[in-house]
Design a protein around this motif. Structure first.
Motif, PDB file in Angstrom:
ATOM      1  N   TYR A  12       0.808  -1.218   0.000  1.00  8.15           N
ATOM      2  CA  TYR A  12       0.000   0.000   0.000  1.00  8.15           C
ATOM      3  C   TYR A  12       0.846   1.275   0.000  1.00  8.15           C
ATOM      4  N   ALA A  13       2.153   1.153  -0.191  1.00 11.17           N
ATOM      5  CA  ALA A  13       3.061   2.298  -0.085  1.00 11.17           C
ATOM      6  C   ALA A  13       2.654   3.447  -1.006  1.00 11.17           C
ATOM      7  N   GLU A  14       2.406   3.151  -2.252  1.00  6.07           N
ATOM      8  CA  GLU A  14       2.065   4.204  -3.209  1.00  6.07           C
ATOM      9  C   GLU A  14       0.753   4.892  -2.816  1.00  6.07           C
ATOM     10  N   GLN A  15      -0.236   4.110  -2.402  1.00  7.99           N
ATOM     11  CA  GLN A  15      -1.519   4.691  -2.006  1.00  7.99           C
ATOM     12  C   GLN A  15      -1.378   5.558  -0.746  1.00  7.99           C
ATOM     13  N   VAL A  16      -0.561   5.114   0.196  1.00  2.00           N
ATOM     14  CA  VAL A  16      -0.369   5.894   1.422  1.00  2.00           C
ATOM     15  C   VAL A  16       0.288   7.235   1.100  1.00  2.00           C
ATOM     16  N   MET A  17       1.285   7.230   0.238  1.00  5.08           N
ATOM     17  CA  MET A  17       1.957   8.482  -0.085  1.00  5.08           C
ATOM     18  C   MET A  17       1.042   9.395  -0.917  1.00  5.08           C
ATOM     19  N   CYS A  33      -3.056   9.471  11.577  1.00  8.29           N
ATOM     20  CA  CYS A  33      -2.118   9.081  10.520  1.00  8.29           C
ATOM     21  C   CYS A  33      -0.693   8.852  10.999  1.00  8.29           C
ATOM     22  N   ALA A  34      -0.459   8.869  12.301  1.00  9.00           N
ATOM     23  CA  ALA A  34       0.862   8.561  12.861  1.00  9.00           C
ATOM     24  C   ALA A  34       1.975   9.393  12.230  1.00  9.00           C
ATOM     25  N   GLY A  35       1.716  10.684  12.061  1.00  9.08           N
ATOM     26  CA  GLY A  35       2.750  11.586  11.560  1.00  9.08           C
ATOM     27  C   GLY A  35       3.044  11.465  10.076  1.00  9.08           C
ATOM     28  N   LEU A  36       2.100  10.987   9.285  1.00 13.77           N
ATOM     29  CA  LEU A  36       2.312  10.843   7.841  1.00 13.77           C
ATOM     30  C   LEU A  36       2.719  12.161   7.196  1.00 13.77           C
ATOM     31  N   GLU A  37       2.171  13.250   7.682  1.00  9.52           N
ATOM     32  CA  GLU A  37       2.468  14.552   7.095  1.00  9.52           C
ATOM     33  C   GLU A  37       3.923  14.972   7.285  1.00  9.52           C
ATOM     34  N   GLU A  38       4.639  14.311   8.185  1.00  4.82           N
ATOM     35  CA  GLU A  38       6.005  14.712   8.531  1.00  4.82           C
ATOM     36  C   GLU A  38       7.090  13.905   7.833  1.00  4.82           C
ATOM     37  N   VAL A  39       6.705  12.928   7.016  1.00  2.21           N
ATOM     38  CA  VAL A  39       7.703  12.042   6.412  1.00  2.21           C
ATOM     39  C   VAL A  39       7.793  12.254   4.903  1.00  2.21           C
ATOM     40  N   SER A  41       8.854   9.482   2.900  1.00  4.88           N
ATOM     41  CA  SER A  41       8.726   8.181   2.229  1.00  4.88           C
ATOM     42  C   SER A  41       7.891   7.233   3.079  1.00  4.88           C
ATOM     43  N   PHE A  42       7.372   6.214   2.432  1.00  2.00           N
ATOM     44  CA  PHE A  42       6.613   5.183   3.126  1.00  2.00           C
ATOM     45  C   PHE A  42       7.506   4.453   4.125  1.00  2.00           C
ATOM     46  N   THR A  43       8.737   4.168   3.726  1.00  2.00           N
ATOM     47  CA  THR A  43       9.680   3.463   4.600  1.00  2.00           C
ATOM     48  C   THR A  43       9.913   4.248   5.880  1.00  2.00           C
ATOM     49  N   GLU A  44      10.052   5.545   5.756  1.00  2.39           N
ATOM     50  CA  GLU A  44      10.230   6.390   6.939  1.00  2.39           C
ATOM     51  C   GLU A  44       8.961   6.370   7.787  1.00  2.39           C
ATOM     52  N   TRP A  45       7.792   6.453   7.165  1.00  3.35           N
ATOM     53  CA  TRP A  45       6.522   6.490   7.896  1.00  3.35           C
ATOM     54  C   TRP A  45       6.269   5.204   8.667  1.00  3.35           C
TER      55      TRP A  45
END
Length: 175
Positions: A12-17, A33-39, A41-45
């Motif tokens: 789901y990496a592409e969809q999450v980003m 979103c567990a800080g999605l706005e702050e990352v 890449s998906f790997t970092e998130w």
């Protein structure tokens, strides 16, 4: 059931980003979103624990993050997280559960369905009741919480700037 909750995986990496980009473009809040706005890449998130421990230090609380995925087309329509136990900050302002829905997928019942599914997981963790909060002006979130059994305990002044209207409503759901 038209939604499922799944733990984030590279599938789901592409969809999450893209979720991040859509939320930013709509100037939305990244609740749950567990800080999605702050990352970047998906790997970092997806490295939730290490990243969030660094960010919150002593105030860090473990969380379970799930993607709300529409079954018919495997599309990520929302993100929801369950934080446990409650820190003093979460008890006052944030609650056990946070969630958001893609702007293009709102008003379709997805938030209510995600919350309903997550409450089952909370029971499995042994919770007897969970706290959810929302901005007093957020009618959609309030209705989602109430529909799932939320009972308003009180309203508190939003001294940390989480919402828009300056008042946070605190709801408990008994499991």
């Amino acid at each position: 059931m038209y939604l499922k909750l799944v733990r984030p995986t590279c599938e789901y990496a592409e969809q999450v980003m893209q979720y991040k980009e859509d939320m930013l473009a709509n100037n939305d809040s990244f609740d749950g979103c567990a800080g999605l706005e702050e990352v970047d890449s998906f790997t970092e998130w997806i490295d939730f624990e290490n990243r969030l421990k660094r960010k919150y230090g002593e105030g860090y609380v473990p969380s379970e993050v799930f993607l709300g995925v529409r079954i018919e087309d495997d599309k990520v329509v929302g993100i929801i997280d369950y934080r446990h136990p409650l820190s003093p900050f979460l008890l006052q302002y944030g609650g056990n559960i946070g969630y958001s829905i893609l702007p293009s997928e709102r008003r379709k019942g997805y938030a209510g369905e995600m919350l309903k599914l997550l409450l089952v997981i909370c029971r499995e963790y042994g919770e007897k009741k969970v706290l959810l909060t929302c901005d007093k002006s957020n009618d959609a979130s309030r209705l989602t919480i109430v529909k799932n059994g939320g009972e308003l305990e009180n309203e508190v002044k939003d001294e940390v700037g989480l919402g828009e209207c300056g008042i946070i409503q605190r709801y408990w759901i008994t499991l």
